[in-house]
Design an enzyme around this catalytic site. Structure first.
Site, PDB file in Angstrom:
ATOM      1  N   ASN A   1       0.878  -1.184   0.000  1.00 52.63           N
ATOM      2  CA  ASN A   1       0.000   0.000   0.000  1.00 52.63           C
ATOM      3  C   ASN A   1       0.913   1.232   0.000  1.00 52.63           C
ATOM      4  OD1 ASN A   1      -1.819   2.031   0.437  1.00 52.63           O
ATOM      5  ND2 ASN A   1      -2.389   1.397   2.510  1.00 52.63           N
TER       6      ASN A   1
ATOM      7  N   GLY B   1       1.720   1.969  10.985  1.00 54.26           N
ATOM      8  CA  GLY B   1       2.751   3.011  10.921  1.00 54.26           C
ATOM      9  C   GLY B   1       3.369   3.343  12.263  1.00 54.26           C
TER      10      GLY B   1
ATOM     11  N   GLU C   1      -6.518  -4.707  10.015  1.00 55.25           N
ATOM     12  CA  GLU C   1      -5.417  -3.809  10.370  1.00 55.25           C
ATOM     13  C   GLU C   1      -5.776  -3.073  11.658  1.00 55.25           C
ATOM     14  OE1 GLU C   1      -2.966  -2.464   6.794  1.00 55.25           O
ATOM     15  OE2 GLU C   1      -4.797  -1.284   6.722  1.00 55.25           O
TER      16      GLU C   1
ATOM     17  N   LYS D   1       0.166   4.269  -0.360  1.00 57.79           N
ATOM     18  CA  LYS D   1      -0.433   5.500   0.191  1.00 57.79           C
ATOM     19  C   LYS D   1      -0.119   6.675  -0.742  1.00 57.79           C
ATOM     20  CE  LYS D   1      -0.312   3.379   4.683  1.00 57.79           C
ATOM     21  NZ  LYS D   1      -0.337   3.494   6.127  1.00 57.79           N
TER      22      LYS D   1
ATOM     23  N   SER E   1       2.468  -2.314  10.529  1.00 62.05           N
ATOM     24  CA  SER E   1       3.898  -2.403  10.845  1.00 62.05           C
ATOM     25  C   SER E   1       4.524  -3.745  10.468  1.00 62.05           C
ATOM     26  CB  SER E   1       4.147  -2.081  12.321  1.00 62.05           C
ATOM     27  OG  SER E   1       3.750  -0.752  12.597  1.00 62.05           O
TER      28      SER E   1
ATOM     29  N   GLU F   1      -7.168   5.050   7.553  1.00 59.08           N
ATOM     30  CA  GLU F   1      -6.861   6.473   7.313  1.00 59.08           C
ATOM     31  C   GLU F   1      -8.042   7.155   6.634  1.00 59.08           C
ATOM     32  OE1 GLU F   1      -3.072   5.798   5.396  1.00 59.08           O
ATOM     33  OE2 GLU F   1      -2.261   5.177   7.330  1.00 59.08           O
TER      34      GLU F   1
ATOM     35  N   HIS G   1      -9.997   1.806   4.395  1.00 62.93           N
ATOM     36  CA  HIS G   1      -8.729   1.874   5.126  1.00 62.93           C
ATOM     37  C   HIS G   1      -8.913   2.806   6.331  1.00 62.93           C
ATOM     38  CE1 HIS G   1      -4.597   2.780   6.160  1.00 62.93           C
ATOM     39  NE2 HIS G   1      -4.269   1.670   5.530  1.00 62.93           N
TER      40      HIS G   1
HETATM   41  P1  PGA Z   1       2.212   0.151   7.759  1.00 64.10           P
HETATM   42  O1  PGA Z   1       0.818   0.487   7.026  1.00 64.10           O
HETATM   43  O2  PGA Z   1       2.696  -1.161   7.200  1.00 64.10           O
HETATM   44  O3  PGA Z   1       3.118   1.297   7.419  1.00 64.10           O
HETATM   45  O4  PGA Z   1       1.914   0.039   9.226  1.00 64.10           O
HETATM   46  C1  PGA Z   1      -0.123  -0.514   6.719  1.00 64.10           C
HETATM   47  C2  PGA Z   1      -1.337   0.098   6.084  1.00 64.10           C
HETATM   48  O5  PGA Z   1      -1.747   1.192   6.485  1.00 64.10           O
HETATM   49  O6  PGA Z   1      -1.947  -0.501   5.188  1.00 64.10           O
END
Ligand code: PGA
Length: 254
Positions: free
Chosen positions: A12, A175, A169, A14, A215, A99, A97
């Site tokens: 991903n 993150g 997630e 982003k 992560s 976010e 997601h």
């Molecule tokens: P990350 O993000 O691996 O940086 O924790 C995962 C995601 O948001 O899909």
């Protein structure tokens, strides 16, 4: 259970990478993929979908998007329709997601309409679910993922859910460098699969890939993939560097 061979690793990206950076990444990635690599998907910014999907033709790499609107078209300045993504070459789309939920206030009803639209236009929906730190501390993980699954999939007949992918997630793990343990994730995935079994046959629910995200990196990916109900990974930060991403998609020890 989806077979180990078919576990899907989705990068991903982003809001990262220009067209030139993305093309360069994929040009280097393709020769490093082997028949033993995990199935590899990249969820990329809208501007990159068209040129990358041409670059990956006749390879095993799959290109998808990170969001879409629920309407088929219309006066929605700044939004993008599922059929436009499909037209540009996307094969899947991340929906819900955390976010998007947190920063843009997307709720389960909106995500439900997006899933219906994605299926209608032939995009594989990747439904993202997961609890916040507070919900976890209050012991509500199961309640939250159950509500998200039920509301996001409401009113969709099982025969239309064969292309569905779920990504669990936990929000506190995205993150942050903190992960849930593989055993804890396995328990949540098993719980999710049991919820899916209330909506469809056990055989069908067993075929739906449930990915873990939060992560994930080259050092911990394999521990997650060793769990029976973890059928792939959604990788954010570690998918931006070719070095770490290739380690994850090629890390098959069995
Ligand atoms: P990350 O993000 O691996 O940086 O924790 C995962 C995601 O948001 O899909």
């Amino acid at each position: 259970m989806p077979s180990a061979r078919n576990k899907i690793i989705t990068g991903n990206w982003k809001m990262h990478k220009t067209i030139a950076e993305a093309k360069d990444f994929v040009r280097q990635l393709i020769p490093l993929l082997t028949p033993d690599s995990y199935t590899t998907w990249l969820a990329v910014p809208f501007t990159i979908i068209h040129s990358l999907s041409q670059d990956v033709q006749s390879t095993h790499l799959i290109i998808g998007a990170q969001n879409m609107n629920d309407a088929s078209e219309g006066a929605f300045t700044g939004e993008i329709a599922g059929k436009m993504l499909k037209d540009a070459g996307a094969q899947f789309v991340l929906l819900g997601h955390s976010e998007r939920r947190r920063l843009y206030h997307e709720d389960d009803a909106f995500i439900n309409r997006k899933i219906k639209r994605a299926i209608e236009v032939g995009l594989r929906p990747v439904l993202c679910i997961g609890e916040t730190t507070q919900e976890r501390e209050e012991g509500q993980t199961e309640e939250v993922v159950k509500r998200q699954l039920q509301q996001c999939l409401e009113g969709i007949e099982p025969q239309f859910l064969t292309s569905l992918v779920i990504a669990y997630e936990p929000v506190w793990a995205i993150g942050t460098g903190k992960n849930a343990s593989p055993e804890e994730v396995q328990m949540v995935h098993q719980f999710c699969r049991n919820i899916l079994k209330e909506q469809m046959s056990a055989e069908q629910a067993d075929q739906i890939p449930i990915q873990y995200g939060g992560s994930v990196n080259a050092s911990n990916a394999y521990q997650f993939l060793s769990q029976p109900d973890i059928n792939g990974l959604l990788v954010g930060g570690a998918s931006l560097s070719l070095e770490s991403f290739i380690k994850i998609v090629n890390d098959k020890r069995d």
